[in-house]
Every structure is written in C-alpha cells, then in structure tokens.
Write a protein that holds these residues in place. Structure first.
Motif, PDB file in Angstrom:
ATOM      1  N   GLU A 166      -3.989  -8.954   9.315  1.00 47.96           N
ATOM      2  CA  GLU A 166      -5.194  -8.443   8.532  1.00 47.96           C
ATOM      3  C   GLU A 166      -5.236  -9.376   7.224  1.00 47.96           C
ATOM      4  N   GLU A 167      -4.451 -10.176   6.860  1.00 52.36           N
ATOM      5  CA  GLU A 167      -4.409 -11.040   5.897  1.00 52.36           C
ATOM      6  C   GLU A 167      -5.624 -12.302   6.248  1.00 52.36           C
ATOM      7  N   GLN A 203       0.770  -1.161   0.175  1.00 53.83           N
ATOM      8  CA  GLN A 203       0.157  -0.203  -0.150  1.00 53.83           C
ATOM      9  C   GLN A 203       0.935   1.202   0.011  1.00 53.83           C
ATOM     10  N   GLU A 235     -16.755   0.975   3.170  1.00 55.28           N
ATOM     11  CA  GLU A 235     -17.727  -0.344   3.317  1.00 55.28           C
ATOM     12  C   GLU A 235     -18.376  -0.068   4.646  1.00 55.28           C
ATOM     13  N   SER A 293       1.693 -12.100  -1.029  1.00 59.43           N
ATOM     14  CA  SER A 293       0.234 -11.233  -1.269  1.00 59.43           C
ATOM     15  C   SER A 293       0.967  -9.870  -0.975  1.00 59.43           C
ATOM     16  N   MET A 329      -8.119 -11.891   7.730  1.00 62.97           N
ATOM     17  CA  MET A 329      -9.446 -11.495   7.902  1.00 62.97           C
ATOM     18  C   MET A 329     -10.096 -11.627   6.291  1.00 62.97           C
ATOM     19  N   GLU A 330      -9.184 -11.805   5.250  1.00 60.18           N
ATOM     20  CA  GLU A 330      -9.612 -12.080   4.053  1.00 60.18           C
ATOM     21  C   GLU A 330     -10.015 -13.576   3.446  1.00 60.18           C
ATOM     22  N   THR A 331      -9.951 -14.521   4.586  1.00 60.05           N
ATOM     23  CA  THR A 331     -10.081 -15.913   4.075  1.00 60.05           C
ATOM     24  C   THR A 331     -10.621 -16.660   5.406  1.00 60.05           C
ATOM     25  N   ASP A 332     -11.156 -17.685   5.029  1.00 61.21           N
ATOM     26  CA  ASP A 332     -11.670 -18.673   6.105  1.00 61.21           C
ATOM     27  C   ASP A 332     -10.667 -19.841   6.035  1.00 61.21           C
ATOM     28  N   ARG A 379     -17.673  -7.440   6.615  1.00 60.11           N
ATOM     29  CA  ARG A 379     -17.696  -5.931   5.752  1.00 60.11           C
ATOM     30  C   ARG A 379     -18.508  -5.905   4.429  1.00 60.11           C
TER      31      ARG A 379
END
Length: 256
Positions: free
Chosen positions: A22-23, A2, A116, A39, A25-28, A139
């Motif tokens: 935080e990575e 970023q 969001e 990533s 939070m993008e997957t289960d 989100r």
C-alpha cells in the motif's frame, strides 16, 4: 503500524506485507527499502524480504541503477481485473455513457471507503478539460467532492462525525472546513437529493453528484457529472441533477 488495528490482526506477517504494498499507492516515484521501513516503522530485513517476494511475482519492479522499487505489471493486471469485474461499474456503465452524451462532460462513478471516495468508473467526453480514465483508483476526500458529499449525506450521523473528526483541510477557498457548516450542507443535500462541489476540491471545476442505492435502499456508490465552472451554471447543475437521479433510480433495481 496503525497500532490498535494491527493488534487485532491474526496474520500479522500478511498484514505487514499488505502495508508495504500500500505504500506504493501514496506516491508515483520509486521507493527504497529504507524509506518504506522508516515510514511503516518496520525492520529493514522484513521490508527487503517482502519486496523480494513481490518482485519474483511481478508485483514490484526494481530499478537497476538505484535499487529502488515501483509497482509492477502484475499489480496493474490485478487492478484491471478488479475494474473489469466490478458489478456496480458494469451495471452503471450504459447509464454513464448516456449521461456523457447528454451533458458532454465527464461522468464519474465512485464508492465510499474510510472517509474518502474511490473512483471506479469514468466516461470522458471530447470537450472535457481532463480525461476521467486517469481517475480510476484515485482517492479523494468525501467532504469536498460532489460525489462524496452525495454519499456522505445518507450514510448517517456517526459516519459524518467521523469524517469531521478526521479533519477538514482546505483545498481551495471554497472548501468547507467547519464541522457545523458541513452538517448543514449535508442536511441540505438530503432534502434536495443531490450534492454540488462548487470548486471545493479543485479550483475551476464544479461537480453535481447523487447517491446510488442498491435494491434494498443502501447507498453503495455515487454518480456525478463534472466540468469547468464556466459551463456548470446553476441551471445546468439543476438539469444534470435530474438526469443523474433518474439514472441512479433506474440502475438501483439491478444492484443487489
């Protein structure tokens, strides 16, 4: 990483560690060191060292067979503490319960963050088709949810342009993906005081939402009633909008 934003960070090592957290939070699913490193474009050694610290404190857990990681119980404890101590949720909860009993549908509470909505509270009624409690922390785009549009309509033209410039991707055939149409929709919401999600985010689900303001008139959250489209007639939507606005107005005086 970023780019421009990262350049302004003073404690870059901490910033990297938070990005790694935080990575998850993008997957289960479980994530490996290589996946996270690629990533985030970080050295594998950095990712491995940070994860070892998180593991020692219980924020992540390692799968014994694959060696990959998932969020641990400490992260859940932290999330639960945030949920329990959130003043907006605590103040709105009695009103949400009353709205739930009145409508017999799901009542949702969310805040606005970076184009969001983040769901921070829910009341689930037995006849509803899904359990709102599973939405806590989830989100969703502001431009295609009733609760999101209700907040976005009153956040000013600059924020509305930012949302449009970020991209309006379709979720259903009803999703508004044209910036001019979105601007017209938000103007209509400002005039009537409430927003409607007409199966724009999820097919078969309609939602009516209103902004929640603090005592100074600032929009700090959104409140909505959501249910199956067959039950959410235009008459019901108008009826629920009145109840939602009354609840939001009553709570406003207690929100500093």
């Amino acid at each position: 990483m970023q780019g421009d934003h990262a350049d302004r960070i003073k404690v870059k090592s901490l910033y990297k560690a938070l990005l790694i957290l935080e990575e998850f939070m993008e997957t289960d699913t479980f994530l490996g060191v290589n996946q996270i490193a690629e990533s985030l474009m970080l050295p594998k050694s950095t990712v491995s060292n940070v994860l070892s610290v998180y593991e020692s404190r219980g924020f992540v857990e390692r799968d014994a067979h694959s060696g990959k990681f998932k969020l641990g119980l400490k992260a859940l404890e932290l999330s639960n503490h945030t949920y329990q101590t959130n003043d907006v949720r605590r103040i709105l909860q009695p009103y949400m319960q009353e709205l739930g009993r009145y409508s017999m549908e799901n009542v949702l509470l969310a805040t606005y963050n970076d184009c969001e909505v983040v769901y921070i509270g829910a009341v689930h009624e037995e006849r509803s088709t899904f359990s709102g409690r599973y939405l806590i922390g989830v989100r969703a785009p502001a431009y295609c949810t009733g609760i999101g549009k209700a907040m976005l309509a009153f956040l000013g033209p600059e924020e509305q342009r930012r949302v449009a410039e970020k991209g309006l991707r379709p979720f259903t055939e009803n999703t508004i993906v044209d910036a001019d149409r979105l601007a017209e929709e938000l103007e209509r919401i400002r005039r009537q005081g409430y927003a409607v999600d007409n199966m724009e985010h999820e097919f078969g689900i309609k939602c009516v939402g209103v902004p929640v303001r603090n005592a100074e008139g600032e929009v700090i959250a959104g409140l909505s009633i959501s249910g199956p489209s067959l039950r959410m007639s235009e008459e019901k939507i108008r009826e629920y909008s009145v109840q939602l606005m009354e609840a939001a107005n009553k709570a406003s005086a207690m929100l500093i």
